[in-house]
Design a protein around this motif. Structure first.
Motif, PDB file in Angstrom:
ATOM      1  N   LEU A  82       2.426   0.331 -11.193  1.00  0.00           N
ATOM      2  CA  LEU A  82       1.993  -0.921 -11.007  1.00  0.00           C
ATOM      3  C   LEU A  82       0.638  -1.133 -10.587  1.00  0.00           C
ATOM      4  O   LEU A  82      -0.317  -1.866 -11.262  1.00  0.00           O
ATOM      5  CB  LEU A  82       2.811  -1.789 -10.069  1.00  0.00           C
ATOM      6  CG  LEU A  82       2.609  -3.141 -10.036  1.00  0.00           C
ATOM      7  CD1 LEU A  82       2.607  -4.102 -11.310  1.00  0.00           C
ATOM      8  CD2 LEU A  82       3.232  -3.880  -8.848  1.00  0.00           C
TER       9      LEU A  82
ATOM     10  N   ALA B 187      -2.542  -1.603 -12.703  1.00  0.00           N
ATOM     11  CA  ALA B 187      -3.073  -2.909 -13.351  1.00  0.00           C
ATOM     12  C   ALA B 187      -4.458  -2.911 -12.982  1.00  0.00           C
ATOM     13  O   ALA B 187      -5.042  -4.010 -13.426  1.00  0.00           O
ATOM     14  CB  ALA B 187      -2.317  -3.869 -12.940  1.00  0.00           C
TER      15      ALA B 187
ATOM     16  N   SER C  96       7.252  -5.483 -16.207  1.00  0.00           N
ATOM     17  CA  SER C  96       5.860  -5.576 -15.468  1.00  0.00           C
ATOM     18  C   SER C  96       4.798  -5.222 -16.577  1.00  0.00           C
ATOM     19  O   SER C  96       3.673  -5.632 -16.660  1.00  0.00           O
ATOM     20  CB  SER C  96       5.700  -4.854 -14.192  1.00  0.00           C
ATOM     21  OG  SER C  96       5.903  -3.300 -14.514  1.00  0.00           O
ATOM     22  N   LYS C  97       5.119  -4.456 -17.388  1.00  0.00           N
ATOM     23  CA  LYS C  97       4.182  -3.875 -18.584  1.00  0.00           C
ATOM     24  C   LYS C  97       4.048  -5.156 -19.503  1.00  0.00           C
ATOM     25  O   LYS C  97       2.665  -5.326 -20.018  1.00  0.00           O
ATOM     26  CB  LYS C  97       4.862  -2.527 -19.210  1.00  0.00           C
ATOM     27  CG  LYS C  97       4.013  -2.258 -20.311  1.00  0.00           C
ATOM     28  CD  LYS C  97       2.706  -1.685 -20.045  1.00  0.00           C
ATOM     29  CE  LYS C  97       2.007  -0.768 -21.131  1.00  0.00           C
ATOM     30  NZ  LYS C  97       1.984  -1.481 -22.445  1.00  0.00           N
TER      31      LYS C  97
ATOM     32  N   PHE D 278      -0.098 -12.165 -11.421  1.00  0.00           N
ATOM     33  CA  PHE D 278      -0.688 -10.803 -10.732  1.00  0.00           C
ATOM     34  C   PHE D 278      -1.516 -11.335  -9.609  1.00  0.00           C
ATOM     35  O   PHE D 278      -1.548 -10.826  -8.399  1.00  0.00           O
ATOM     36  CB  PHE D 278      -1.893 -10.150 -11.741  1.00  0.00           C
ATOM     37  CG  PHE D 278      -1.067  -8.913 -12.550  1.00  0.00           C
ATOM     38  CD1 PHE D 278      -0.565  -7.752 -11.893  1.00  0.00           C
ATOM     39  CD2 PHE D 278      -0.903  -9.282 -13.782  1.00  0.00           C
ATOM     40  CE1 PHE D 278       0.141  -6.752 -12.591  1.00  0.00           C
ATOM     41  CE2 PHE D 278      -0.318  -8.087 -14.477  1.00  0.00           C
ATOM     42  CZ  PHE D 278       0.249  -7.036 -13.993  1.00  0.00           C
TER      43      PHE D 278
ATOM     44  N   TYR E 102       1.537  -7.199 -17.831  1.00  0.00           N
ATOM     45  CA  TYR E 102       0.318  -6.520 -17.896  1.00  0.00           C
ATOM     46  C   TYR E 102      -0.362  -6.713 -19.221  1.00  0.00           C
ATOM     47  O   TYR E 102      -1.589  -7.056 -19.344  1.00  0.00           O
ATOM     48  CB  TYR E 102       0.340  -4.926 -17.524  1.00  0.00           C
ATOM     49  CG  TYR E 102      -1.135  -4.324 -17.849  1.00  0.00           C
ATOM     50  CD1 TYR E 102      -1.911  -4.493 -16.861  1.00  0.00           C
ATOM     51  CD2 TYR E 102      -1.132  -3.730 -18.679  1.00  0.00           C
ATOM     52  CE1 TYR E 102      -3.278  -3.778 -16.945  1.00  0.00           C
ATOM     53  CE2 TYR E 102      -2.283  -2.938 -19.305  1.00  0.00           C
ATOM     54  CZ  TYR E 102      -3.520  -3.039 -18.139  1.00  0.00           C
ATOM     55  OH  TYR E 102      -4.683  -2.347 -18.340  1.00  0.00           O
TER      56      TYR E 102
END
Length: 334
Positions: A267, A270, A220-221, A238, A224
């Motif tokens: 999360l 974000a 997920s990073k 997203f 992002y």
């Protein structure tokens, strides 16, 4: 003088973090041990006892601890047990509160990590003064703590509040670790965002900097970072995640009419990439009578201290547990 400190213990699958906390929510000192080092719970308790006692003695807190609060997976507030936790080394039902009370000689209260986060937020963070709110923790999974009229909702068995396992895709949904398909956490956790990225990359052909990464290693990073750099596909990931989450939140509001839904976890950092589509989706799917009444907030707990703070807040509620009576004794007294 009442005892001025509590201890917070957060038991995770990898590490156990613990600390001494004062009534203002200041973490006086903290440390950690490896959770999975001991397959035997008694050996784990012994190592924790040694490490925590060193911390207590080093900060002149001996005989000043009111109680211990513990946040742990699959834990039951009513019984003080951890029950069949898949990510911990101890199987079956573990009488954690009993073992810790015997080790430290102070009252112990146990709940799951998301409930602990809700109590921490209500005691020290964004939910101070609120009586009705929902805490959503966005990490490897999606956890939740539901507070109604100032009290956590535990249900009749101690396990209420598993909103991460509300089914949001009843048809062709993703397989969840709980054994069902289509659960919210398979889409809206950090791992869910990574799964969405892999799906999008496999079925679409538009360019993305995510294609420069090994597809099975995307996090997920990474999504992002790509979104912040202006990557269109990453931003759509997203948007997709926020739409699902917002629709689910609109349903949660219909259940308890909370003053706020508070997001915590990696999360949640974000920011507007996630918050904006959540808000828009909530508004589109909200019953008219609830529109504009529920705030969407970010946690005010410092992330490095949050696990210990959340658990420690439960420690103020810890009370000595009387010896359990047998069913026969109870019936005889009625």
């Amino acid at each position: 003088m009442s005892k001025p400190y509590v201890v917070g213990i957060d038991i995770g699958g990898t590490n156990t973090v613990f600390g001494i906390v004062d009534a203002r929510g200041n973490v006086i000192a903290s440390n950690s041990i490896k959770t999975g080092k001991h397959a035997n719970i008694e050996d784990y308790i012994e190592e924790l006892k040694t490490a925590l006692n060193k911390l207590i003695e080093a900060h002149d807190a001996k005989d000043k601890i009111h109680g211990i609060g513990v946040g742990a997976p699959n834990s039951n507030y009513f019984t003080g047990t951890i029950e069949y936790a898949t990510n911990l080394p101890w199987k079956g039902v573990v009488p954690l509160a009993k073992l810790l009370t015997e080790a430290f000689g102070v009252p112990v209260a146990v709940t799951n990590d998301a409930n602990a986060a809700a109590i921490g937020e209500m005691t020290y963070g964004a939910a101070r003064g609120m009586k009705d709110f929902i805490m959503i923790t966005l990490g490897t999974g999606v956890g939740s703590g539901i507070v109604v009229n100032g009290q956590l909702v535990y249900g009749h068995d101690g396990f209420a509040g598993e909103l991460g396992h509300v089914i949001v895709k009843p048809s062709n949904g993703r397989m969840c670790g709980c054994g069902r398909t289509g659960c919210l956490e398979t889409y809206c956790s950090a791992t869910g965002v990574a799964r969405t990225a892999r799906e999008f990359l496999e079925i679409r052909t538009d360019p993305s900097r995510l294609r420069d990464l090994p597809i099975e290693e995307i996090t997920s990073k990474d999504v992002y970072d790509a979104a912040i750099a202006g990557d269109k596909l990453a931003r759509e990931i997203f948007q997709y995640t926020g739409e699902i989450m917002g629709r689910a939140f609109a349903n949660f509001v219909a259940f308890s009419s909370p003053e706020a839904i508070i997001l915590f976890g990696g999360l949640a950092r974000a920011g507007e990439l996630l918050m904006k589509p959540i808000k828009e989706s909530m508004d589109r799917n909200m019953l008219n009578m609830f529109k504009g009444k529920t705030k969407l907030l970010l946690s005010e707990l410092k992330e490095s201290d949050a696990a210990v703070l959340g658990a420690s807040a439960l420690g103020w509620e810890a009370r000595p547990t009387p010896p359990p009576a047998s069913a026969q004794t109870i019936l005889a007294e009625v």
